[in-house]
Design an enzyme around this catalytic site. Structure first.
Site, PDB file in Angstrom:
ATOM      1  N   LYS A   1       0.836  -1.211   0.000  1.00 61.14           N
ATOM      2  CA  LYS A   1       0.000   0.000   0.000  1.00 61.14           C
ATOM      3  C   LYS A   1       0.872   1.262   0.000  1.00 61.14           C
ATOM      4  O   LYS A   1       0.521   2.254  -0.625  1.00 61.14           O
ATOM      5  CB  LYS A   1      -0.978  -0.006   1.169  1.00 61.14           C
ATOM      6  CG  LYS A   1      -2.123  -0.970   0.937  1.00 61.14           C
ATOM      7  CD  LYS A   1      -3.039  -1.091   2.134  1.00 61.14           C
ATOM      8  CE  LYS A   1      -4.118  -2.140   1.865  1.00 61.14           C
ATOM      9  NZ  LYS A   1      -4.756  -2.604   3.107  1.00 61.14           N
TER      10      LYS A   1
ATOM     11  N   LYS B   1     -11.141  -5.734  -5.494  1.00 63.17           N
ATOM     12  CA  LYS B   1     -11.644  -4.421  -5.899  1.00 63.17           C
ATOM     13  C   LYS B   1     -10.521  -3.592  -6.487  1.00 63.17           C
ATOM     14  O   LYS B   1     -10.650  -3.014  -7.555  1.00 63.17           O
ATOM     15  CB  LYS B   1     -12.190  -3.655  -4.681  1.00 63.17           C
ATOM     16  CG  LYS B   1     -13.513  -4.156  -4.172  1.00 63.17           C
ATOM     17  CD  LYS B   1     -13.967  -3.334  -2.982  1.00 63.17           C
ATOM     18  CE  LYS B   1     -13.284  -3.781  -1.698  1.00 63.17           C
ATOM     19  NZ  LYS B   1     -14.049  -4.775  -0.952  1.00 63.17           N
TER      20      LYS B   1
ATOM     21  N   LYS C   1      -5.235 -12.535  -7.780  1.00 65.10           N
ATOM     22  CA  LYS C   1      -6.537 -12.750  -7.144  1.00 65.10           C
ATOM     23  C   LYS C   1      -7.571 -11.759  -7.637  1.00 65.10           C
ATOM     24  O   LYS C   1      -7.228 -10.723  -8.212  1.00 65.10           O
ATOM     25  CB  LYS C   1      -6.387 -12.639  -5.623  1.00 65.10           C
ATOM     26  CG  LYS C   1      -6.107 -11.225  -5.114  1.00 65.10           C
ATOM     27  CD  LYS C   1      -6.577 -11.057  -3.674  1.00 65.10           C
ATOM     28  CE  LYS C   1      -6.705  -9.595  -3.303  1.00 65.10           C
ATOM     29  NZ  LYS C   1      -7.572  -9.318  -2.179  1.00 65.10           N
TER      30      LYS C   1
HETATM   31  P1  ADP Z   1     -10.506  -6.482  -1.789  1.00 65.82           P
HETATM   32  O1  ADP Z   1      -9.256  -7.272  -1.940  1.00 65.82           O
HETATM   33  O2  ADP Z   1     -11.389  -6.591  -2.951  1.00 65.82           O
HETATM   34  O3  ADP Z   1     -10.261  -5.070  -1.360  1.00 65.82           O
HETATM   35  P2  ADP Z   1     -11.062  -6.966   0.932  1.00 65.82           P
HETATM   36  O4  ADP Z   1      -9.613  -6.769   1.184  1.00 65.82           O
HETATM   37  O5  ADP Z   1     -12.012  -5.946   1.419  1.00 65.82           O
HETATM   38  O6  ADP Z   1     -11.287  -7.192  -0.618  1.00 65.82           O
HETATM   39  O7  ADP Z   1     -11.436  -8.391   1.536  1.00 65.82           O
HETATM   40  C1  ADP Z   1     -12.513  -8.696   2.378  1.00 65.82           C
HETATM   41  C2  ADP Z   1     -12.498 -10.189   2.672  1.00 65.82           C
HETATM   42  O8  ADP Z   1     -12.611 -10.927   1.458  1.00 65.82           O
HETATM   43  C3  ADP Z   1     -11.214 -10.700   3.327  1.00 65.82           C
HETATM   44  O9  ADP Z   1     -11.541 -11.736   4.227  1.00 65.82           O
HETATM   45  C4  ADP Z   1     -10.408 -11.228   2.185  1.00 65.82           C
HETATM   46  O10 ADP Z   1      -9.510 -12.240   2.565  1.00 65.82           O
HETATM   47  C5  ADP Z   1     -11.502 -11.793   1.304  1.00 65.82           C
HETATM   48  N1  ADP Z   1     -11.076 -11.782  -0.102  1.00 65.82           N
HETATM   49  C6  ADP Z   1     -10.941 -10.701  -0.912  1.00 65.82           C
HETATM   50  N2  ADP Z   1     -10.550 -11.062  -2.158  1.00 65.82           N
HETATM   51  C7  ADP Z   1     -10.447 -12.415  -2.138  1.00 65.82           C
HETATM   52  C8  ADP Z   1     -10.100 -13.405  -3.113  1.00 65.82           C
HETATM   53  N3  ADP Z   1      -9.830 -13.070  -4.367  1.00 65.82           N
HETATM   54  N4  ADP Z   1     -10.087 -14.695  -2.728  1.00 65.82           N
HETATM   55  C9  ADP Z   1     -10.393 -15.055  -1.467  1.00 65.82           C
HETATM   56  N5  ADP Z   1     -10.738 -14.177  -0.493  1.00 65.82           N
HETATM   57  C10 ADP Z   1     -10.773 -12.885  -0.812  1.00 65.82           C
END
Ligand code: ADP
Ligand code: TRP
Length: 327
Positions: free
Chosen positions: A111, A197, A194
């Site tokens: 970040k 967002k 992965k």
């Molecule tokens: P993003 O990566 O889209 O910003 P977040 O960080 O807000 O999503 O993640 C919220 C939850 O969803 C966490 O528990 C995170 O581990 C899970 N998560 C997000 N993206 C994935 C993914 N591609 N595969 C598995 N779990 C995910």
């Protein structure tokens, strides 16, 4: 009774990665354990310092939580910023969290690289705030996706350290939870990595059918295997991984067989995948729209959830004060 805690930041809509990495396990756990599921709106300030309408961002995720099937009669559903006791624990934990270890966290480094103009202290202490969210309820299990492993290690380290420094057994060591044991990583369909967002490759629960078809049809592929039973390159492996997640085993086997005999047609595979995703998300999307229209109900859910969470948090923070010496 074992305690479960998890949260998601309200920085956008829920996507398939959030669902299969985290929320699906919330649903499994809420029947058996004492669960606290929250919306991490303080955490979102580390990357989104001007979130705009915080109330609306929060309601958006709340409607999605409810539409997925998180049940306020079973779990406490609340907004992080409604439970101020978390902040006090965050402060105490920060007193025993060291600069070096916080700087070494991969997501901090990432970040910091992405937003060099805003390497703020909140970003650095993101893992202590997350540990405070978890430890404030003395959680045993934390359903999160694979990308949260390092933050979970930090939470365990802070729990152990607190117990050792003050000579108590106050905090259990929270473990990551994923049904079947292995943490889930839902892939993106843009070739590697992965779904996320911030990766810009997410398929959202709220997407309509046309949007989902468009996103899936754009998925990266190659010119197809030339040798039977070849190893799948990453973009293809990712497509199959998605089939495994949302389609029936028969569908997966059908396309896998076609791949292994070099007869696969990616266009057909993608069409099937898109329809299976739509079948899965469509009913959830309908429910999201219903809940979103009912702000009174959501406000009531958040208030009741906050009452339950505060009761649990107050209990812990009183013990913490006492242990540290604030009598
Ligand atoms: P993003 O990566 O889209 O910003 P977040 O960080 O807000 O999503 O993640 C919220 C939850 O969803 C966490 O528990 C995170 O581990 C899970 N998560 C997000 N993206 C994935 C993914 N591609 N595969 C598995 N779990 C995910
Ligand atoms: N860091 C988590 C994420 O980005 C969100 C989060 C904040 C969280 N506090 C938590 C998850 C406590 C589980 C428990 O997805």
């Amino acid at each position: 009774m074992e305690i479960v805690v998890s949260g998601i930041r309200p920085t956008g809509n829920l996507h398939l990665g959030n669902y299969f990495g985290a929320v699906k396990n919330f649903l499994r756990l809420q029947d058996e354990y004492k669960c606290f599921f929250f919306i991490a709106n303080w955490h979102s300030l580390t990357t989104h310092p001007h979130p705009g309408d915080v109330t609306n961002n929060v309601r958006k995720i709340l409607a999605e939580y409810l539409a997925c099937g998180i049940d306020p009669a079973k779990a406490a559903i609340y907004v992080q910023s409604d439970v101020k006791e978390v902040l006090e624990l965050y402060l105490f934990l920060n007193m025993n969290a060291y600069l070096g270890e916080l700087q070494r966290v991969t997501s901090f480094k990432e970040k910091a690289r992405k937003q060099p103009e805003n390497v703020n202290a909140g970003l650095l202490t993101y893992p202590t705030l997350m540990a405070a969210d978890i430890l404030i309820h003395k959680a045993h299990k934390v359903p999160v996706g694979k990308d949260q492993e390092q933050n979970m290690e930090m939470a365990r380290k802070f729990a152990r350290r607190f117990n050792t420094i003050y000579g108590v057994e106050l905090f259990p060591e929270p473990e990551s939870y994923s049904f079947g044991g292995d943490a889930v990583k839902v892939p993106g369909l843009d070739g590697s990595g992965k779904m996320g967002k911030s990766e810009g490759n997410a398929i959202y629960l709220i997407d309509d059918a046309a949007t989902i078809r468009k996103k899936v049809m754009k998925a990266v592929t190659d010119s197809g295997p030339t040798e039977p039973n070849s190893v799948k390159p990453e973009p293809i492996e990712n497509l199959f991984k998605m089939l495994q997640i949302v389609s029936s085993p028969d569908t997966y086997d059908y396309f896998n067989e076609k791949y292994n005999t070099c007869q696969v047609r990616y266009g057909d595979l993608k069409k099937q995948l898109a329809e299976d995703i739509i079948n899965f998300t469509h009913p959830i999307r309908e429910r999201i729209l219903d809940f979103a229209a009912n702000t009174d109900y959501m406000d009531k859910v958040a208030k009741e959830g906050a009452d339950k969470a505060r009761e649990s948090a107050l209990h812990t923070i009183r013990e913490v004060r006492e242990v540290i010496g604030f009598k």
